[in-house]
Design an enzyme around this catalytic site. Structure first.
Site, mmCIF file in Angstrom:
data_model
loop_
_atom_site.group_PDB
_atom_site.id
_atom_site.type_symbol
_atom_site.label_atom_id
_atom_site.label_comp_id
_atom_site.label_asym_id
_atom_site.label_seq_id
_atom_site.Cartn_x
_atom_site.Cartn_y
_atom_site.Cartn_z
ATOM 1 N N LYS A 1 0.861 -1.183 0.000
ATOM 2 C CA LYS A 1 0.000 0.000 0.000
ATOM 3 C C LYS A 1 0.897 1.232 0.000
ATOM 4 O O LYS A 1 1.622 1.485 0.951
ATOM 5 C CB LYS A 1 -0.918 0.025 1.221
ATOM 6 N N ARG B 1 -4.662 8.316 -4.991
ATOM 7 C CA ARG B 1 -5.401 7.313 -5.748
ATOM 8 C C ARG B 1 -5.881 7.950 -7.051
ATOM 9 O O ARG B 1 -6.383 9.089 -7.058
ATOM 10 C CB ARG B 1 -6.589 6.830 -4.917
#
Length: 614
Positions: free
Chosen positions: A43, A48
């Site tokens: 991650k 995003r």
């Protein structure tokens, strides 16, 4: 620069459905699922984004529908340049993260935030050139007008893999321990666990995707409470003064939150919109990192009733943020470098953070360290055999009569550092090889003030190596000289061949400036000339590892450089354990492609040169 995309009249810029699409979101959990149904990805700490690639253009859209295209021109150009070769497979819609990578696992969110605040084209282009961002893809949603969101993650992942030559694709791990160790070593943000059979559910926070954060837990003192927003102010001691490190609100149970609020309002002093305590409450706070009075994603972890506020110090916070493995660390306040003073704590903090960069160079090589148990002004000694008292977790290589030291992991590196090992010297071959995996030219001026000679020699070598079509890397020695590295495939050249090559190149450089350079081994015969040490490149010899500290004044580091940094203004004493890590975060690692370069190294002209001399 970041703006909401107008969904009307877009033409071919971006399809409306792409703008309206909300990415699938992972659910935060403390328990990592295991089993054959799950795979794991790093991650990253970034933005995003959806990347939409058509025959006409490339666009980036944030999870909230904001247009990021103009903000990251380097990503757009890198993708768009490949359009002619893949246009028959377009359009393509990818889900991923925009990151500024420091390592393959670790990203720098603060640099991304700085980029996001830029508003004009020129600063953005300059930042893109100096510290480029990367789009890290982890899902393929559409290709060539076909939608794959209803297919399994495993199938989508297989389709995504076919684009590995065009985009940066996040690695997928089936072994949980492997990725946990990597994320811990690199101090990454965390892990995302994904169910292999899961379909893509736009806009849904799904239990098929689970995120596990790589939390740091720091010791803080709660000094104030602001009822207006429910936040508590956290601080630590720097000397005799409390300094704010951030605010925290979430993570407590309803009962715990109420108890703490009541304590502050009953015992605290009202000052404006704050209730402050003269003697604060010690608590553990989970976060991802801390900088400039700001904690990244802070959450309450625990009450630390056994501590007094004075125990919550800035030194301890910095230690906790570094994510040290659980083992014994001793005499942290011992001064190893007197001026400017650096303690063993500073050495261990440096080794912990530089480990992702240093360990790939020392891995699977017989290690020789120089130990300075009482500091650089006291007795020091070389050590290449592992002492009997070393704990079993320390890496070793058992010989027929002797036990050699190797260093393949973080606990081993930190154990050596705790023993006062400051310098890390390496042979040119791995333990299972008899041939070198690199060629190194050691450039040794007569004194530090003559460092410009090393700059000139390195520049001449670069010219020669460019003509030989070699990919090369350069670093300071951490002392008064420099070293030029040429990574090669083990077995591609023997030591005898590399010796013939290094001698020939050294003579070429000396032939241009015999008054400046020499291969004379005896110092008394060198005069004021720089010594090109090609003899050192041989079986059994060693060289200082990239990023190794040195037992010298100023706590200098053998620091990798970009070739454009090799100029008259270069000062090797400016790189030390106190600033090398900041340098890595700001400009990246000049040796980032070192190990991959072995595969690409073309030695045809080198071999031809060797044959001419034989």
């Amino acid at each position: 620069m970041m703006k909401r995309v107008n969904q009307e009249g877009l033409g071919t810029l971006v399809e409306k459905e792409v703008l309206m699409l909300k990415p699938m979101l992972p659910t935060l959990t403390e328990d990592t699922p295991e089993g054959p149904s799950w795979v794991y990805e790093v991650k990253y700490d970034g933005f995003r984004a959806l990347l939409h690639w058509t025959k006409e253009n490339v666009t980036l859209t944030s999870r909230n529908g904001n247009d990021l295209t103009d903000q990251f021109p380097e990503i757009i150009k890198a993708i768009a340049d490949q359009t002619p070769s893949v246009k028959n497979e377009l359009p393509l819609l990818l889900d991923g993260e925009i990151c500024i990578l420091t390592t393959s696992i670790q990203s720098q969110f603060s640099l991304l935030q700085k980029r996001n605040r830029m508003r004009s084209k020129d600063p953005i282009n300059q930042a893109a050139a100096e510290r480029p961002a990367t789009f890290v893809a982890f899902d393929l949603l559409k290709q060539n007008n076909e939608t794959y969101m209803s297919q399994s993650y495993q199938e989508r992942r297989k389709r995504l893999g076919k684009w590995k030559d065009c985009v940066h694709i996040v690695d997928s791990y089936s072994n949980l321990k492997d990725i946990q160790e990597l994320v811990f070593l690199h101090r990454g943000e965390g892990i995302v666990a994904k169910n292999k059979k899961s379909t893509y559910k736009p806009g849904e926070r799904s239990n098929d995707w689970l995120k596990i954060k790589n939390w740091r837990v720091i010791q803080t003192v709660l000094t104030a409470y602001k009822p207006e927003n429910g936040y508590f102010h956290a601080a630590v001691y720097k000397g005799d003064n409390l300094v704010d490190v951030g605010s925290v609100k979430h993570g407590l149970s309803t009962e715990g939150q109420q108890t703490l609020q009541t304590f502050f309002t009953n015992k605290g002093q009202k000052s404006g919109d704050l209730y402050t305590l003269q003697t604060g409450v010690c608590v553990g706070v989970r976060c991802l990192h801390a900088q400039k009075n700001d904690l990244r994603e802070p959450m309450f972890d625990s009450f630390l009733l056994e501590l007094s506020p004075e125990d919550c110090t800035l030194d301890q916070m910095e230690w906790d943020l570094s994510l040290f493995p659980q083992m014994e660390y001793t005499n942290l306040d011992k001064t190893l470098w007197p001026g400017p003073p650096f303690q063993k704590r500073d050495l261990l903090m440096y080794l912990r953070k530089v480990a992702p960069y240093l360990l790939p160079f020392v891995k699977d090589k017989k290690l020789t360290v120089i130990r300075f148990p009482e500091g650089i002004d006291e007795e020091s000694f070389f050590q290449k055999h592992l002492p009997d008292y070393a704990p079993m977790f320390v890496n070793r290589l058992e010989g027929s009569e002797e036990t050699y030291m190797i260093c393949n992991d973080l606990p081993t590196l930190l154990w050596h550092g705790n023993q006062g090992a400051i310098e890390y010297h390496l042979p040119f071959e791995k333990v299972d090889e008899t041939a070198p995996d690199e060629i190194v030219f050691d450039l040794d001026p007569p004194e530090r003030e003559a460092f410009p000679l090393a700059i000139k020699a390195a520049t001449l070598l670069k010219t020669i190596f460019d003509r030989l079509e070699l990919l090369t890397f350069v670093k300071t020695s951490g002392g008064k000289g420099m070293q030029v590295h040429i990574p090669i495939q083990p077995g591609s050249l023997t030591y005898e061949e590399t010796r013939a090559f290094t001698e020939k190149v050294a003579q070429l450089v000396i032939g241009q400036h015999p008054d400046l350079f020499t291969t004379e081994r005896l110092k008394k015969n060198r005069g004021n000339r720089l010594y090109i040490d090609y003899v050192q490149h041989a079986e059994g010899k060693t060289i200082i590892s990239p990023y190794s500290p040195r037992g010298r004044e100023g706590a200098t580091v053998a620091t990798p450089l970009y070739w454009e940094e090799v100029k008259e203004t270069l000062d090797p004493s400016s790189f030390h354990i106190g600033n090398t890590l900041d340098r890595l975060e700001e400009i990246g690692c000049p040796f980032a492609s070192f190990h991959e370069t072995r595969e690409a190294q073309n030695l045809q002209l080198v071999k031809k040169l060797i044959e001419e001399e034989s």
